[in-house]
Design a protein around this motif. Structure first.
Motif, PDB file in Angstrom:
ATOM      1  N   TYR A  31       0.706  -1.124  -0.036  1.00  0.00           N
ATOM      2  CA  TYR A  31       0.143   0.025   0.022  1.00  0.00           C
ATOM      3  C   TYR A  31       0.922   1.152   0.171  1.00  0.00           C
ATOM      4  O   TYR A  31       2.137   1.061   0.168  1.00  0.00           O
ATOM      5  CB  TYR A  31      -0.952  -0.026   1.091  1.00  0.00           C
ATOM      6  CG  TYR A  31      -0.329   0.183   2.538  1.00  0.00           C
ATOM      7  CD1 TYR A  31       0.580  -0.410   3.295  1.00  0.00           C
ATOM      8  CD2 TYR A  31      -0.580   1.514   3.414  1.00  0.00           C
ATOM      9  CE1 TYR A  31       1.001  -0.211   4.481  1.00  0.00           C
ATOM     10  CE2 TYR A  31       0.013   1.782   4.402  1.00  0.00           C
ATOM     11  CZ  TYR A  31       0.807   1.034   4.895  1.00  0.00           C
ATOM     12  OH  TYR A  31       1.246   1.037   6.088  1.00  0.00           O
ATOM     13  N   HIS A  47       6.227   8.441  -4.083  1.00  0.00           N
ATOM     14  CA  HIS A  47       5.396   7.423  -3.328  1.00  0.00           C
ATOM     15  C   HIS A  47       5.164   6.505  -4.568  1.00  0.00           C
ATOM     16  O   HIS A  47       4.960   5.075  -4.157  1.00  0.00           O
ATOM     17  CB  HIS A  47       3.915   8.190  -3.283  1.00  0.00           C
ATOM     18  CG  HIS A  47       3.970   8.943  -1.790  1.00  0.00           C
ATOM     19  ND1 HIS A  47       4.036   8.082  -0.506  1.00  0.00           N
ATOM     20  CD2 HIS A  47       4.200  10.142  -1.458  1.00  0.00           C
ATOM     21  CE1 HIS A  47       4.130   8.987   0.404  1.00  0.00           C
ATOM     22  NE2 HIS A  47       4.394  10.263  -0.115  1.00  0.00           N
ATOM     23  N   ARG A  50       8.065   4.235  -4.738  1.00  0.00           N
ATOM     24  CA  ARG A  50       8.237   3.160  -3.622  1.00  0.00           C
ATOM     25  C   ARG A  50       7.151   2.111  -3.767  1.00  0.00           C
ATOM     26  O   ARG A  50       7.332   0.931  -3.632  1.00  0.00           O
ATOM     27  CB  ARG A  50       8.054   4.029  -2.161  1.00  0.00           C
ATOM     28  CG  ARG A  50       8.038   3.118  -0.975  1.00  0.00           C
ATOM     29  CD  ARG A  50       8.178   3.776   0.242  1.00  0.00           C
ATOM     30  NE  ARG A  50       6.776   4.366   0.284  1.00  0.00           N
ATOM     31  CZ  ARG A  50       6.612   5.087   1.520  1.00  0.00           C
ATOM     32  NH1 ARG A  50       7.280   5.229   2.477  1.00  0.00           N
ATOM     33  NH2 ARG A  50       5.317   5.787   1.892  1.00  0.00           N
ATOM     34  N   LYS A 145       6.495  -1.848   1.976  1.00  0.00           N
ATOM     35  CA  LYS A 145       5.192  -1.238   2.506  1.00  0.00           C
ATOM     36  C   LYS A 145       3.932  -2.133   2.422  1.00  0.00           C
ATOM     37  O   LYS A 145       3.375  -1.952   1.644  1.00  0.00           O
ATOM     38  CB  LYS A 145       5.075   0.219   2.050  1.00  0.00           C
ATOM     39  CG  LYS A 145       4.252   0.985   2.751  1.00  0.00           C
ATOM     40  CD  LYS A 145       4.128   2.515   2.609  1.00  0.00           C
ATOM     41  CE  LYS A 145       3.113   3.199   3.210  1.00  0.00           C
ATOM     42  NZ  LYS A 145       3.193   3.340   4.545  1.00  0.00           N
ATOM     43  N   GLY A 178       9.294   3.930  14.228  1.00  0.00           N
ATOM     44  CA  GLY A 178       7.956   4.056  15.039  1.00  0.00           C
ATOM     45  C   GLY A 178       7.159   3.032  14.259  1.00  0.00           C
ATOM     46  O   GLY A 178       7.390   2.304  13.336  1.00  0.00           O
ATOM     47  N   ALA A 179       5.801   2.561  15.039  1.00  0.00           N
ATOM     48  CA  ALA A 179       5.120   1.667  14.228  1.00  0.00           C
ATOM     49  C   ALA A 179       4.367   2.251  13.132  1.00  0.00           C
ATOM     50  O   ALA A 179       4.193   1.067  12.249  1.00  0.00           O
ATOM     51  CB  ALA A 179       3.801   1.304  15.464  1.00  0.00           C
ATOM     52  N   ALA A 180       4.332   3.420  12.740  1.00  0.00           N
ATOM     53  CA  ALA A 180       3.916   3.816  11.855  1.00  0.00           C
ATOM     54  C   ALA A 180       4.638   5.224  11.375  1.00  0.00           C
ATOM     55  O   ALA A 180       4.052   6.390  11.051  1.00  0.00           O
ATOM     56  CB  ALA A 180       2.479   4.054  11.702  1.00  0.00           C
ATOM     57  N   SER A 181       5.925   5.366  11.626  1.00  0.00           N
ATOM     58  CA  SER A 181       6.704   6.427  11.442  1.00  0.00           C
ATOM     59  C   SER A 181       7.895   6.313  11.374  1.00  0.00           C
ATOM     60  O   SER A 181       8.612   5.172  11.811  1.00  0.00           O
ATOM     61  CB  SER A 181       6.502   7.687  12.538  1.00  0.00           C
ATOM     62  OG  SER A 181       6.594   7.020  13.783  1.00  0.00           O
ATOM     63  N   ILE A 204       8.832   8.760   3.044  1.00  0.00           N
ATOM     64  CA  ILE A 204       9.315   9.841   2.037  1.00  0.00           C
ATOM     65  C   ILE A 204       9.246  10.966   2.908  1.00  0.00           C
ATOM     66  O   ILE A 204      10.095  12.148   2.652  1.00  0.00           O
ATOM     67  CB  ILE A 204       7.895   9.931   1.184  1.00  0.00           C
ATOM     68  CG1 ILE A 204       7.499   8.495   0.548  1.00  0.00           C
ATOM     69  CG2 ILE A 204       8.126  10.780   0.222  1.00  0.00           C
ATOM     70  CD1 ILE A 204       8.597   8.122  -0.393  1.00  0.00           C
ATOM     71  N   ARG A 206      10.706  11.188   5.548  1.00  0.00           N
ATOM     72  CA  ARG A 206      12.116  11.234   6.280  1.00  0.00           C
ATOM     73  C   ARG A 206      13.014  11.672   5.221  1.00  0.00           C
ATOM     74  O   ARG A 206      13.953  12.653   5.663  1.00  0.00           O
ATOM     75  CB  ARG A 206      12.317   9.760   6.417  1.00  0.00           C
ATOM     76  CG  ARG A 206      13.661   9.457   6.761  1.00  0.00           C
ATOM     77  CD  ARG A 206      14.026   7.858   6.775  1.00  0.00           C
ATOM     78  NE  ARG A 206      15.489   7.442   7.235  1.00  0.00           N
ATOM     79  CZ  ARG A 206      16.552   7.536   6.360  1.00  0.00           C
ATOM     80  NH1 ARG A 206      16.223   8.031   4.837  1.00  0.00           N
ATOM     81  NH2 ARG A 206      17.567   7.274   6.678  1.00  0.00           N
ATOM     82  N   THR A 239       8.154  11.207  12.049  1.00  0.00           N
ATOM     83  CA  THR A 239       7.769  11.734  10.634  1.00  0.00           C
ATOM     84  C   THR A 239       6.871  10.720  10.064  1.00  0.00           C
ATOM     85  O   THR A 239       7.219   9.618  10.133  1.00  0.00           O
ATOM     86  CB  THR A 239       8.964  11.885   9.752  1.00  0.00           C
ATOM     87  OG1 THR A 239       9.624  10.846   9.429  1.00  0.00           O
ATOM     88  CG2 THR A 239       9.942  13.146  10.382  1.00  0.00           C
ATOM     89  N   SER A 240       5.958  11.208   9.429  1.00  0.00           N
ATOM     90  CA  SER A 240       4.937  10.271   8.543  1.00  0.00           C
ATOM     91  C   SER A 240       4.345  11.243   7.462  1.00  0.00           C
ATOM     92  O   SER A 240       4.191  12.378   7.812  1.00  0.00           O
ATOM     93  CB  SER A 240       4.500   9.351   8.993  1.00  0.00           C
ATOM     94  OG  SER A 240       2.970   9.857   9.558  1.00  0.00           O
TER      95      SER A 240
HETATM   96  N1  PLP Z   1       7.739   3.603   8.981  1.00  0.00           N
HETATM   97  C1  PLP Z   1       6.463   2.907   9.072  1.00  0.00           C
HETATM   98  C2  PLP Z   1       6.428   1.562   9.622  1.00  0.00           C
HETATM   99  C3  PLP Z   1       5.266   3.453   8.495  1.00  0.00           C
HETATM  100  O1  PLP Z   1       4.218   2.654   8.554  1.00  0.00           O
HETATM  101  C4  PLP Z   1       5.317   4.805   7.870  1.00  0.00           C
HETATM  102  C5  PLP Z   1       4.189   5.438   7.423  1.00  0.00           C
HETATM  103  O2  PLP Z   1       3.018   4.892   7.290  1.00  0.00           O
HETATM  104  C6  PLP Z   1       6.503   5.581   7.949  1.00  0.00           C
HETATM  105  C7  PLP Z   1       7.623   4.894   8.543  1.00  0.00           C
HETATM  106  C8  PLP Z   1       6.516   6.942   7.441  1.00  0.00           C
HETATM  107  O3  PLP Z   1       6.365   6.866   5.784  1.00  0.00           O
HETATM  108  P1  PLP Z   1       6.125   8.156   5.221  1.00  0.00           P
HETATM  109  O4  PLP Z   1       6.966   9.310   5.452  1.00  0.00           O
HETATM  110  O5  PLP Z   1       6.629   7.858   3.512  1.00  0.00           O
HETATM  111  O6  PLP Z   1       4.620   8.222   5.417  1.00  0.00           O
END
Ligand code: PLP
Length: 282
Positions: A31, A47, A50, A145, A178-181, A204, A206, A239-240
């Motif tokens: 995704y 994006h 990736r 991802k 992070g779990a999502a960052s 991205i 980051r 960051t996200s």
């Molecule tokens: N790391 C993880 C595990 C993520 O799920 C995400 C975004 O959801 C990110 C990092 C940050 O990625 P991006 O800056 O591309 O949103």
């Protein structure tokens, strides 16, 4: 809300996906989440690059050309007008009789929807957020991802139950992400973030942040960050694409630095805001 499924645009409520879809059965898909500001997609090429990389890594043929992806994203935004939006898009290996091995003739499922971006309220970002640390229990290809997010879900839930917004993951004494960052730390005037590897998603945000920091007093070094460096950091940022750049002011219940968002974060956020699209006429 109008969503996209396999070439059709239709209300999200009427979108149906088979229970035999391999995304549902196995988490067999990838995704992307692509932000748009005032109708303008941000970093769309990064994006889509990736996405292509994720698809290739799990051996799903890219179902659309770059041009077709961009047209679909633009059309979806125009069907869902509004201010700041994030397009969620998912590609799975499609519908097939349940068998772990790939189907003989796979036909990918392509789904996309639009959600409002809900960046943290300014007072929350201004105050900073709490994070906890947890062991990183994910697999060895966190650079892909993939929709298979169970360890991330459990980590984020544990954070939420402890009143924190994120779980920062540690593997063999080092910060992964992070779990999502992605995670940045500031120590003694230096900004550090873990280098790209198969242990982290190449975020991205980051990458954009590393680029914009070059023009500030806070250039960033991509180097391993130990647990001790994390715990002794003057500042920690997450960051996200939807959180943008969030200061962590408490880690495992202890203040980070002086417990307030730091000077470097303020400058980094300002630099990041300058590169975001201002709107269609920008
Ligand atoms: N790391 C993880 C595990 C993520 O799920 C995400 C975004 O959801 C990110 C990092 C940050 O990625 P991006 O800056 O591309 O949103």
């Amino acid at each position: 809300m109008i969503a996209f499924l396999n070439g059709d645009y239709r209300p999200l409520e009427s979108v149906c996906i088979s229970p035999l879809d391999r995304g549902f059965m196995f988490g067999d898909g990838v995704y992307e989440v692509i932000p748009s500001y005032r109708g303008v997609l941000f970093e769309v090429d990064a994006h889509l690059d990736r996405l292509r990389r994720s698809l290739a890594a799990i051996r799903i043929a890219d179902p659309l050309t770059g041009d077709a992806w961009r047209k679909m994203l633009e059309r979806l935004l125009s069907l869902n007008p509004g201010a700041d939006r994030a397009i969620y898009l998912q590609v799975t290996r499609g519908v097939a009789a349940r068998d772990h091995a790939f189907p003989q003739t796979p036909s990918a499922t392509v789904f996309a929807m639009v959600n409002p971006i809900r960046p943290p309220a300014p007072e929350l970002a201004g105050r900073g957020v709490g994070a906890i640390t947890l062991p990183d229990q994910r697999w060895g290809r966190c650079d892909i991802k993939t929709v298979t997010l169970l360890p991330n879900v459990l980590a984020r839930q544990q954070a939420a139950e402890q009143g924190a917004v994120e779980a920062i993951l540690l593997r063999q004494g080092k910060v992964t992400e992070g779990a999502a960052s992605n995670v940045f730390v500031v120590r003694d005037g230096h900004v550090l973030t873990p280098p790209l590897s198969d242990a982290i998603l190449p975020g991205i945000t980051r990458r954009v942040l590393i680029d914009v920091l070059r023009g500030t007093r806070w250039p960033c070094d991509e180097q391993p960050v130990s647990e001790d460096e994390l715990r002794g950091a003057d500042e920690i940022w997450l960051t996200s694409s939807t959180k943008e750049l969030l200061p962590v002011t408490s880690l495992d219940g202890k203040a980070v630095g002086d417990g307030h968002p730091g000077e470097a974060w303020h400058e980094a956020l300002a630099a990041y805001q300058r590169v975001k699209p201002a709107g269609p006429s920008a």
